[in-house]
Design a protein around this motif. Structure first.
Motif, PDB file in Angstrom:
ATOM      1  N   ALA A 258       0.810  -1.212   0.000  1.00 30.10           N
ATOM      2  CA  ALA A 258       0.000   0.000   0.000  1.00 30.10           C
ATOM      3  C   ALA A 258       0.845   1.264   0.000  1.00 30.10           C
ATOM      4  N   ALA A 259       2.080   1.182   0.517  1.00 30.26           N
ATOM      5  CA  ALA A 259       2.938   2.365   0.570  1.00 30.26           C
ATOM      6  C   ALA A 259       4.342   1.949   0.973  1.00 30.26           C
ATOM      7  N   GLN A 260       5.319   2.772   0.556  1.00 29.65           N
ATOM      8  CA  GLN A 260       6.690   2.624   1.013  1.00 29.65           C
ATOM      9  C   GLN A 260       7.198   4.000   1.437  1.00 29.65           C
ATOM     10  N   LEU A 261       7.899   4.039   2.575  1.00 30.00           N
ATOM     11  CA  LEU A 261       8.357   5.293   3.160  1.00 30.00           C
ATOM     12  C   LEU A 261       9.822   5.132   3.550  1.00 30.00           C
ATOM     13  N   TYR A 262      10.608   6.194   3.345  1.00 33.91           N
ATOM     14  CA  TYR A 262      12.054   6.108   3.589  1.00 33.91           C
ATOM     15  C   TYR A 262      12.564   7.426   4.138  1.00 33.91           C
ATOM     16  N   SER A 263      13.415   7.343   5.163  1.00 31.31           N
ATOM     17  CA  SER A 263      14.085   8.524   5.685  1.00 31.31           C
ATOM     18  C   SER A 263      15.545   8.512   5.253  1.00 31.31           C
ATOM     19  N   PRO A 264      15.944   9.422   4.370  1.00 28.33           N
ATOM     20  CA  PRO A 264      17.358   9.500   4.004  1.00 28.33           C
ATOM     21  C   PRO A 264      18.237   9.983   5.158  1.00 28.33           C
ATOM     22  N   HIS A 265      17.628  10.521   6.222  1.00 25.25           N
ATOM     23  CA  HIS A 265      18.393  11.007   7.371  1.00 25.25           C
ATOM     24  C   HIS A 265      18.862   9.854   8.263  1.00 25.25           C
ATOM     25  N   SER A 266      18.003   8.854   8.488  1.00 25.80           N
ATOM     26  CA  SER A 266      18.358   7.716   9.339  1.00 25.80           C
ATOM     27  C   SER A 266      18.743   6.484   8.539  1.00 25.80           C
ATOM     28  N   GLY A 267      18.317   6.427   7.275  1.00 31.35           N
ATOM     29  CA  GLY A 267      18.537   5.231   6.466  1.00 31.35           C
ATOM     30  C   GLY A 267      17.501   4.156   6.670  1.00 31.35           C
ATOM     31  N   VAL A 268      16.446   4.428   7.488  1.00 32.94           N
ATOM     32  CA  VAL A 268      15.407   3.446   7.775  1.00 32.94           C
ATOM     33  C   VAL A 268      14.277   3.572   6.753  1.00 32.94           C
ATOM     34  N   ALA A 269      13.749   2.423   6.336  1.00 27.90           N
ATOM     35  CA  ALA A 269      12.648   2.388   5.375  1.00 27.90           C
ATOM     36  C   ALA A 269      11.533   1.491   5.901  1.00 27.90           C
ATOM     37  N   MET A 270      10.307   1.759   5.442  1.00 24.82           N
ATOM     38  CA  MET A 270       9.141   0.977   5.851  1.00 24.82           C
ATOM     39  C   MET A 270       8.259   0.694   4.648  1.00 24.82           C
ATOM     40  N   ARG A 271       7.709  -0.490   4.624  1.00 22.12           N
ATOM     41  CA  ARG A 271       6.717  -0.856   3.610  1.00 22.12           C
ATOM     42  C   ARG A 271       5.447  -1.314   4.329  1.00 22.12           C
TER      43      ARG A 271
END
Length: 352
Positions: A258-271
């Motif tokens: 349904a979505a993918q989210l990523y923080s370039p600041h921490s390097g953490v991603a979520m799907r």
């Protein structure tokens, strides 16, 4: 590791508890029996553990919270216009808790009620709630079970429900995500990709107009990964109405995630994996007024269409007797590293 602990008391003296899932080395979640609230979610990051969701200090703060941080939403997530709907020829008036409209289940909804802890182990928590006929104006006696599970780098939430009468039903989940782990980093700096097929334009009260609008050439086109900051540039009338993103995105019928989210600041991603037909995107623009100093977060809420009971063109969101409702939301996490190209981010989430 302490698995369950008091988290404060409500004004009527009832004690709220926090239930911990996961372990100190991997993904770890804390869930309250108040509202099934996801009060903390820590995920492994490149520089240590990252707090992935916004949180409040105690039970009373959550009970008084106007922003719905982390709650299980119901009976009906999002809005019902005019706080009323007709079902099988009968009119039903539900609580008007946002002007003349109904939002997120009403004055208390699921999110300000104490759920029964049916079972709690190291990696799973089962919560149960009985919503009686007439509660917040909804018809039917409704029984809901919400199960949280942690396995590996995934947090899973499953809603199951049954009712003894037809009722409007659209549960969802309302965490505010900031994968940077820092309140100083704007949530809009996160990179988002959604398999969006269209969006639901809204009126001045954020009630859908009853049609699906194409997203090509608009700020709502997240088919290609982009930061919310980049999409907010320009003068879109729908963004003016909501003061930013607070809109339902209709998902591609063939979507796997349904979505993918990523923080370039921490390097953490979520799907987020879910079979819901739509996803509410809320940029969290009300937080600075509701919780000064809390920081930024955005919501990604898998759900059915808002105001569906009043919109003949929308797919129905009704639970009927003899029907067993089940909806599964899976949040999977990875740490591809900081400032990665999107194909690396997506590949790491595929493996998570």
């Amino acid at each position: 590791m302490e698995r369950i602990r008091p988290f404060g008391q409500l004004d009527d003296g009832r004690t709220v508890h926090s239930c911990r899932l996961g372990d100190a080395d991997g993904l770890c979640a804390e869930i309250l029996d108040l509202g099934g609230i996801l009060a903390r979610l820590q995920v492994p990051g490149a520089g240590g553990r990252v707090d992935a969701v916004l949180r409040l200090p105690d039970a009373q703060a959550y009970f008084a919270d106007p922003a719905y941080l982390g709650i299980l939403v119901g009976r009906y997530g999002n809005r019902i216009g005019g706080a009323r709907f007709a079902l099988d020829g009968r009119d039903h008036a539900v609580s008007a808790n946002e002007g003349r409209n109904h939002l997120h289940g009403g004055h208390l909804g699921f999110g300000r009620r104490l759920w029964e802890v049916q079972s709690h182990g190291p990696d799973a928590l089962v919560l149960r709630l009985h919503s009686p006929d007439g509660e917040e104006g909804y018809p039917g006696n409704l029984d809901v079970v919400a199960t949280y599970r942690v396995h590996g780098t995934r947090l899973e939430l499953v809603f199951e429900a049954c009712s003894d009468a037809p009722t409007a039903f659209n549960p969802t989940h309302h965490p505010y995500f900031n994968l940077s782990g820092s309140a100083a980093v704007p949530a809009a700096a996160q990179v988002l990709q959604v398999p969006v097929a269209g969006m639901l334009p809204v009126d001045d009260a954020l009630i859908p107009l009853g049609r699906v609008q194409p997203v090509a050439g608009t700020p709502f086109d997240f088919r290609t990964a982009a930061t919310l900051q980049a999409q907010l540039g320009g003068d879109d009338p729908q963004l003016r109405i909501a003061g930013g993103f607070d809109h339902c995105l209709v998902l591609d019928a063939g979507h796997a995630c349904a979505a993918q989210l990523y923080s370039p600041h921490s390097g953490v991603a979520m799907r987020i994996d879910c079979d819901a037909p739509a996803l509410q995107l809320y940029g969290g623009q009300g937080l600075a007024r509701q919780h000064p100093g809390l920081g930024d977060g955005l919501c990604l809420e898998p759900q059915d269409y808002p105001d569906a009971p009043n919109q003949p063109a929308f797919p129905p969101a009704v639970l009927r007797p003899g029907t067993a409702y089940r909806r599964r939301i899976v949040y999977r996490f990875a740490c591809p590293g900081r400032d990665r190209a999107w194909d690396e981010v997506a590949a790491s989430l595929e493996r998570a």
